[in-house]
Motif scaffolding. Structure first.
Motif, PDB file in Angstrom:
ATOM      1  N   LEU A 254      59.115  71.864  54.308  1.00 11.30           N
ATOM      2  CA  LEU A 254      58.130  70.917  53.764  1.00 11.30           C
ATOM      3  C   LEU A 254      56.701  71.226  54.213  1.00 11.30           C
ATOM      4  O   LEU A 254      55.746  70.842  53.526  1.00 11.30           O
ATOM      5  N   ASP A 255      56.563  71.873  55.324  1.00 13.68           N
ATOM      6  CA  ASP A 255      55.234  72.075  55.904  1.00 13.68           C
ATOM      7  C   ASP A 255      54.285  72.729  54.894  1.00 13.68           C
ATOM      8  O   ASP A 255      54.589  73.788  54.336  1.00 13.68           O
ATOM      9  N   GLY A 256      53.157  72.063  54.641  1.00 16.90           N
ATOM     10  CA  GLY A 256      52.170  72.577  53.698  1.00 16.90           C
ATOM     11  C   GLY A 256      52.344  72.074  52.280  1.00 16.90           C
ATOM     12  O   GLY A 256      51.525  72.366  51.400  1.00 16.90           O
ATOM     13  N   SER A 257      53.410  71.287  52.027  1.00 14.43           N
ATOM     14  CA  SER A 257      53.658  70.751  50.676  1.00 14.43           C
ATOM     15  C   SER A 257      53.331  69.270  50.586  1.00 14.43           C
ATOM     16  O   SER A 257      53.971  68.508  49.879  1.00 14.43           O
ATOM     17  N   GLY A 258      52.330  68.882  51.353  1.00 15.64           N
ATOM     18  CA  GLY A 258      51.963  67.472  51.439  1.00 15.64           C
ATOM     19  C   GLY A 258      52.244  66.930  52.824  1.00 15.64           C
ATOM     20  O   GLY A 258      51.633  65.974  53.276  1.00 15.64           O
ATOM     21  N   PHE A 259      53.212  67.554  53.481  1.00 17.61           N
ATOM     22  CA  PHE A 259      53.559  67.218  54.862  1.00 17.61           C
ATOM     23  C   PHE A 259      53.016  68.321  55.761  1.00 17.61           C
ATOM     24  O   PHE A 259      53.198  69.516  55.482  1.00 17.61           O
ATOM     25  N   ASN A 260      52.353  67.916  56.854  1.00 15.69           N
ATOM     26  CA  ASN A 260      51.709  68.909  57.726  1.00 15.69           C
ATOM     27  C   ASN A 260      52.131  68.687  59.173  1.00 15.69           C
ATOM     28  O   ASN A 260      51.868  67.627  59.756  1.00 15.69           O
ATOM     29  N   PHE A 261      52.803  69.689  59.709  1.00 18.05           N
ATOM     30  CA  PHE A 261      53.256  69.605  61.092  1.00 18.05           C
ATOM     31  C   PHE A 261      52.090  69.393  62.051  1.00 18.05           C
ATOM     32  O   PHE A 261      50.992  69.903  61.851  1.00 18.05           O
ATOM     33  N   SER A 262      52.372  68.642  63.118  1.00 21.02           N
ATOM     34  CA  SER A 262      51.395  68.455  64.192  1.00 21.02           C
ATOM     35  C   SER A 262      52.059  68.859  65.504  1.00 21.02           C
ATOM     36  O   SER A 262      53.284  68.862  65.620  1.00 21.02           O
ATOM     37  N   THR A 263      51.255  69.181  66.490  1.00 18.37           N
ATOM     38  CA  THR A 263      51.818  69.509  67.802  1.00 18.37           C
ATOM     39  C   THR A 263      52.246  68.251  68.535  1.00 18.37           C
ATOM     40  O   THR A 263      53.030  68.316  69.483  1.00 18.37           O
ATOM     41  N   ALA A 264      51.737  67.096  68.108  1.00 17.97           N
ATOM     42  CA  ALA A 264      52.151  65.834  68.710  1.00 17.97           C
ATOM     43  C   ALA A 264      53.365  65.300  67.950  1.00 17.97           C
ATOM     44  O   ALA A 264      53.996  66.012  67.188  1.00 17.97           O
ATOM     45  N   ASP A 265      53.690  64.026  68.161  1.00 13.33           N
ATOM     46  CA  ASP A 265      54.863  63.455  67.474  1.00 13.33           C
ATOM     47  C   ASP A 265      54.457  62.672  66.231  1.00 13.33           C
ATOM     48  O   ASP A 265      55.201  61.849  65.735  1.00 13.33           O
ATOM     49  N   ARG A 266      53.238  62.933  65.711  1.00 11.85           N
ATOM     50  CA  ARG A 266      52.768  62.276  64.495  1.00 11.85           C
ATOM     51  C   ARG A 266      52.248  63.343  63.550  1.00 11.85           C
ATOM     52  O   ARG A 266      51.289  64.054  63.861  1.00 11.85           O
ATOM     53  N   ASP A 267      52.892  63.480  62.396  1.00 14.63           N
ATOM     54  CA  ASP A 267      52.542  64.529  61.442  1.00 14.63           C
ATOM     55  C   ASP A 267      51.703  63.957  60.313  1.00 14.63           C
ATOM     56  O   ASP A 267      51.759  62.764  59.999  1.00 14.63           O
ATOM     57  N   GLY A 268      50.930  64.814  59.657  1.00 22.08           N
ATOM     58  CA  GLY A 268      49.998  64.357  58.637  1.00 22.08           C
ATOM     59  C   GLY A 268      50.549  64.424  57.231  1.00 22.08           C
ATOM     60  O   GLY A 268      51.459  65.204  56.924  1.00 22.08           O
ATOM     61  N   LEU A 269      49.974  63.590  56.348  1.00 20.49           N
ATOM     62  CA  LEU A 269      50.330  63.568  54.931  1.00 20.49           C
ATOM     63  C   LEU A 269      49.062  63.761  54.112  1.00 20.49           C
ATOM     64  O   LEU A 269      48.042  63.111  54.371  1.00 20.49           O
ATOM     65  N   THR A 270      49.115  64.644  53.110  1.00 22.49           N
ATOM     66  CA  THR A 270      47.963  64.929  52.260  1.00 22.49           C
ATOM     67  C   THR A 270      48.380  64.811  50.810  1.00 22.49           C
ATOM     68  O   THR A 270      49.167  65.627  50.305  1.00 22.49           O
ATOM     69  N   ILE A 271      47.867  63.793  50.108  1.00 21.29           N
ATOM     70  CA  ILE A 271      48.271  63.525  48.724  1.00 21.29           C
ATOM     71  C   ILE A 271      48.090  64.743  47.835  1.00 21.29           C
ATOM     72  O   ILE A 271      48.970  65.088  47.041  1.00 21.29           O
ATOM     73  N   ALA A 272      46.968  65.427  47.966  1.00 23.38           N
ATOM     74  CA  ALA A 272      46.641  66.522  47.050  1.00 23.38           C
ATOM     75  C   ALA A 272      47.630  67.672  47.123  1.00 23.38           C
ATOM     76  O   ALA A 272      47.730  68.466  46.183  1.00 23.38           O
ATOM     77  N   ASP A 273      48.384  67.760  48.216  1.00 20.89           N
ATOM     78  CA  ASP A 273      49.302  68.886  48.382  1.00 20.89           C
ATOM     79  C   ASP A 273      50.717  68.604  47.889  1.00 20.89           C
ATOM     80  O   ASP A 273      51.541  69.520  47.837  1.00 20.89           O
ATOM     81  N   PHE A 274      51.003  67.355  47.546  1.00 22.15           N
ATOM     82  CA  PHE A 274      52.321  67.033  46.983  1.00 22.15           C
ATOM     83  C   PHE A 274      52.369  67.524  45.535  1.00 22.15           C
ATOM     84  O   PHE A 274      51.315  67.755  44.912  1.00 22.15           O
ATOM     85  N   PRO A 275      53.565  67.697  44.961  1.00 20.74           N
ATOM     86  CA  PRO A 275      53.653  68.137  43.552  1.00 20.74           C
ATOM     87  C   PRO A 275      52.831  67.215  42.650  1.00 20.74           C
ATOM     88  O   PRO A 275      53.021  66.000  42.649  1.00 20.74           O
ATOM     89  N   THR A 276      51.920  67.786  41.880  1.00 17.35           N
ATOM     90  CA  THR A 276      51.019  66.962  41.066  1.00 17.35           C
ATOM     91  C   THR A 276      51.763  66.169  39.995  1.00 17.35           C
ATOM     92  O   THR A 276      51.358  65.052  39.659  1.00 17.35           O
TER      93      THR A 276
END
Length: 312
Positions: A254-276
């Motif tokens: 999933l990493d880079g497809s809207g979900f972005n790994f973090s070094t902490a225990d909270r990962d990021g979400l980016t709408i623009a990177d999910f399937p349009t």
């Protein structure tokens, strides 16, 4: 989404009462359901769900859900290129049992009279008789009813398996089923379903849930929440792997497809990177149905399991 396959509410209702999702043995559940207390309100809710689904896709279907009338337990009236009336007559387990055990010798005669009254007085265009009884225990009675009613045009007998399947559908499933048929060849739906078909179901379920969270304003997701989402869709896993084995594999994919790994225990979400196509479908459905639509999208995309099957 746009309507690409024109089916009237009558034709859609015919599709729904032709589904099979239970066995003959399951129909014994009808023994616990009373005609006025359970069956009539339940089928009225199912009919209203069908019309609500139409109203979310077109504004020229005006529903006027009818009250009980002579010979009719639930009446579906709608205006689409003219006025149309569909009647549902519900026969409960108790009614058929009383007839079988000779406590009601006039059952069939009364049913025929109800059909005649509905056609003559309620101006019914089409009439469904739903046999809400034990299909195993009352096989002979069901066969006799079907034989006796063959003479009536525009009368459809709904056998117990189909009646119970329809009765137990929830509103979201009905709404999604209607949309899938009406918008069968819509380019947006086609693109979204095609993209989902290339993914493992548990991967698609997690990706879809994260996308919905992002679209609803969440920008981070915790490890605990990721585990909860995986558990929600555990039945969709293509392997017998445990969460500790399968979840990290999915997250790396999933990493880079809207979900972005973090070094902490909270990962990021980016709408623009999910399937349009998925995000476009999300906002289309949110506009039509409001919030909390993750399960609706999972059904539309073909991710959700256990759907009733059309009998052909």
């Amino acid at each position: 989404m746009f309507i690409t396959h024109e089916l009237s509410p009558l034709e859609m209702l015919s599709e729904l009462v032709n589904l099979e999702g239970v066995s003959s043995a399951d129909t014994k559940r009808f023994a616990e359901l009373q005609h006025d207390k359970h069956l009539c309100p339940g089928f009225r809710d199912r009919v209203e769900a069908v019309l609500d689904a139409y109203k979310s896709h077109r504004n020229d279907v005006q529903d006027t859900q009818g009250m009980r009338d002579e010979g009719v337990d639930v009446q579906l009236r709608y205006h689409q290129d003219g006025d149309h009336r569909i009647g549902l007559q519900i026969k409960s387990h108790k009614e058929i049992l009383d007839w079988k055990e000779k406590r009601d010798s006039n059952f069939v005669m009364r049913l025929k009279a109800q059909i005649a009254a509905a056609v003559a007085n309620a101006d019914i265009d089409y009439y469904y008789v739903l046999l809400c009884t034990d299909e195993v225990a009352h096989t002979r009675q069901i066969r006799f009813i079907c034989s006796e009613l063959k003479q009536f045009d525009k009368v459809r007998i709904v056998r117990p398996r189909q009646a119970l399947t329809f009765f137990e559908l929830d509103d979201t499933w009905i709404s999604t089923f209607v949309a899938q048929i009406l918008c069968k060849s819509d380019p947006l739906l086609d693109a979204a379903r095609h993209q989902a078909s290339s993914m493992e179901d548990d991967y698609a379920f997690l990706l879809l849930t994260l996308m919905c969270m992002a679209c609803e304003g969440e920008r981070v997701v915790t490890d605990e929440r990721l585990s909860e989402i995986f558990d929600e869709g555990a039945d969709l896993s293509p392997t017998a792997a445990t969460a500790n084995e399968r979840l990290p594999e999915i997250l790396w994919q999933l990493d880079g497809s809207g979900f972005n790994f973090s070094t902490a225990d909270r990962d990021g979400l980016t709408i623009a990177d999910f399937p349009t196509s998925w995000t476009a479908l999300y906002f289309d459905q949110r506009h039509r149905h409001g919030e909390d639509i993750r399960d609706r999208l999972a059904m539309l995309l073909g991710i959700w399991p256990g759907s009733p099957k059309r009998k052909r």
